[in-house]
Each structure stands twice: as structure tokens, then as C-alpha cells.
Design an enzyme around this catalytic site. Structure first.
Site, PDB file in Angstrom:
ATOM      1  N   THR A 117       0.899  -1.222  -0.051  1.00 17.80           N
ATOM      2  CA  THR A 117      -0.031   0.151  -0.035  1.00 17.80           C
ATOM      3  C   THR A 117       0.856   1.230   0.140  1.00 17.80           C
ATOM      4  OG1 THR A 117      -1.518  -1.144   1.115  1.00 17.80           O
ATOM      5  CG2 THR A 117      -2.070   1.177   1.076  1.00 17.80           C
ATOM      6  N   LYS A 165      -8.218  -1.848  -5.238  1.00 15.28           N
ATOM      7  CA  LYS A 165      -7.926  -2.630  -4.331  1.00 15.28           C
ATOM      8  C   LYS A 165      -8.975  -3.857  -4.489  1.00 15.28           C
ATOM      9  CE  LYS A 165      -5.804  -4.655  -0.831  1.00 15.28           C
ATOM     10  NZ  LYS A 165      -4.383  -4.958  -0.410  1.00 15.28           N
ATOM     11  N   ASP A 199      -6.329  -0.087   3.575  1.00 16.21           N
ATOM     12  CA  ASP A 199      -5.402  -0.080   2.226  1.00 16.21           C
ATOM     13  C   ASP A 199      -6.284   0.592   0.954  1.00 16.21           C
ATOM     14  OD1 ASP A 199      -3.864  -1.611   3.381  1.00 16.21           O
ATOM     15  OD2 ASP A 199      -4.006  -3.587   2.329  1.00 16.21           O
ATOM     16  N   ASN A 229      11.807  -2.323   0.288  1.00 14.25           N
ATOM     17  CA  ASN A 229      11.195  -1.440   0.919  1.00 14.25           C
ATOM     18  C   ASN A 229      11.799  -1.455   2.518  1.00 14.25           C
ATOM     19  OD1 ASN A 229       9.353   0.634   1.632  1.00 14.25           O
ATOM     20  ND2 ASN A 229       7.908  -0.626   2.306  1.00 14.25           N
TER      21      ASN A 229
END
Length: 241
Positions: free
Chosen positions: A18, A39, A55, A176
Site C-alpha cells: 500500500t 484494491k 488499504d 522497502n
């Protein structure tokens, strides 16, 4: 556009899909693009707490979407589990036609759509369809969001291999929440090893953000040479079209 959008998947749940999808929204906002967000399925929300689950709500907020909620979030389940399991838990089935109709409405309105999957590629939606199958069904190349810590090489290589086995192109990988760890001096080398083993460009190694808001993460992604190369290529192809 040469591609209808991107399908953002992850090597696992909780890796930051997200966050990365919202960062892409921020970049597209800056470019002035008209784009859609989806989504397709979100679990762990019963529809009574707030207007949106976490999300989908984040994507709606950053994209500025004001249309029909079903076009962003066609299906949701209360049980926080894989869609097939969450549906079975309540005696339901996932209506794939409903997903397709929402996708087609998005495609009619926008040249480009960002779709965030649930979990990883092998997460089952029905007995015959998983997240990888949904990306392929809609003709979307993947962005794989990976962890920065130990184990990410294995997880990411397996995810890319599964995508290729299903015939889905992988546009790029985003590592990430990177945090240097003195106990793991090889951690900075993970991205290079992933790129070497998969032959897929690592768009960015995003640092750890205490509050990963879309503008901050988006600026970090936009500044990454790997992502800039991909975006430049996409823009050039779109102008030819």
C-alpha cells in the site's frame, strides 16, 4: 498507454504494497495523469468501521477518487485471511465477474490503473484463480515489493519465478524499509543480488520511514535511478502511441 497499468504485489503480506502504491499515486499526481486505483479484494474489514478499509482508503485519499466505491473495492470480507479462505469462512464465494466489471469500468475511464493485490502472488482468490492469475487476466505487469532484511533474496527470487511461470512480466522490484544493520553487513548487497539472479531491475531501495506518507515515499521512489529509467521508457512509448 503501452500498458494498462501496474499490479503491485509483494513477497509477503505487510511488506509495504500500500505504501508503494500510494507513492506511485503521488508520482502520477505530479505528472498530471488521469489514473485509476483498485484494491480488488480487501479482507479484515466488515464495512461498518469508517467509509473505507485501511488499504483502499489510503489509495482513495492520495488519488482523490470520488466515484463509486465498488470501482475501487469491489469485494471485501471481514475475516483477515486469504480471499478464498475469508469467503469460505462466511459461506460465500468470490464473484470474479464482479471484479472484472469493476476493472472494465476503470479501464474505460483511465488509460492507466494502479492495482494493489492482497498478500503475494500465490494467494488464492477462488479454487481456480490466485493473485497472479488476476494480474494476468487483466494484462498487468507486476511491481514486486520486497523486504530489505535477511531472507529477501529467496522470497523475491521465488516470487519472480512464480510470475514467470504464470506468464506475467515483472516491470520492477522495490526493496522497502531498508535499515542498516551492523550485525548484517551484507544487507546493502541484497538488491544487487536480487537484480543479478532475477534479471529484473530493482527500481529503488527505499529507506525506513517512521511515518511512510505518500509524498515522502513518492519523492524517494521518483529520485531513484532505476525507477526513473522505467518511467522515462514508459513516457517515450506513450508518446509514440
Amino acid at each position: 498507454m503501452t500498458i494498462p497499468g501496474l499490479f503491485v504485489t509483494g513477497t509477503d503480506t505487510g511488506v509495504g504494497k500500500t505504501v508503494v502504491t500510494a507513492a506511485l499515486c503521488h508520482i502520477l499526481n505530479r505528472l498530471g495523469w488521469s489514473y485509476g486505483v483498485m484494491k480488488p479484494i480487501e479482507t479484515g474489514w466488515d464495512g461498518t468501521t469508517g467509509d473505507w478499509p485501511p488499504d483502499a482508503g489510503r489509495l482513495v485519499e492520495i488519488s482523490g477518487y470520488t466515484g463509486d466505491p465498488e470501482d475501487v473495492l469491489p469485494i471485501f470480507f471481514e475475516q483477515p485471511a486469504a480471499p478464498l479462505m475469508a469467503a469460505r469462512w462466511t459461506g460465500q464465494t468470490v464473484d470474479v465477474d464482479r471484479l472484472d466489471r469493476a476493472w472494465e469500468r476503470q479501464r474505460r475511464r483511465h488509460d492507466f490503473v494502479l492495482v494493489e493485490g492482497a498478500g503475494g502472488l500465490a494467494v488464492p482468490i477462488t479454487e481456480d484463480l490466485d493473485m497472479a492469475g488476476l494480474a494476468r487476466r487483466w494484462g498487468l505487469p507486476l511491481v514486486v515489493v520486497a523486504r530489505a532484511a535477511l531472507g529477501t533474496i529467496n522470497h523475491t527470487v521465488l516470487t519472480v519465478a512464480y510470475a514467470r511461470a504464470k506468464g506475467i512480466p515483472v516491470a520492477g522490484i522495490v526493496v522497502n524499509q531498508f535499515v542498516p544493520d551492523p550485525a548484517d553487513p551484507t544487507r546493502p548487497d541484497n538488491a544487487g543480488m536480487i537484480e543479478e539472479l532475477t534479471q529484473v531491475p530493482v527500481w529503488a531501495v527505499l529507506p525506513h520511514f517512521r511515518d511512510p506518507d505518500a509524498p515522502a515515499v513518492g519523492e524517494a521512489l521518483a529520485a531513484s535511478p532505476g525507477f526513473r529509467r522505467w518511467l522515462t521508457g514508459l513516457l517515450q512509448e506513450s508518446r509514440k502511441g
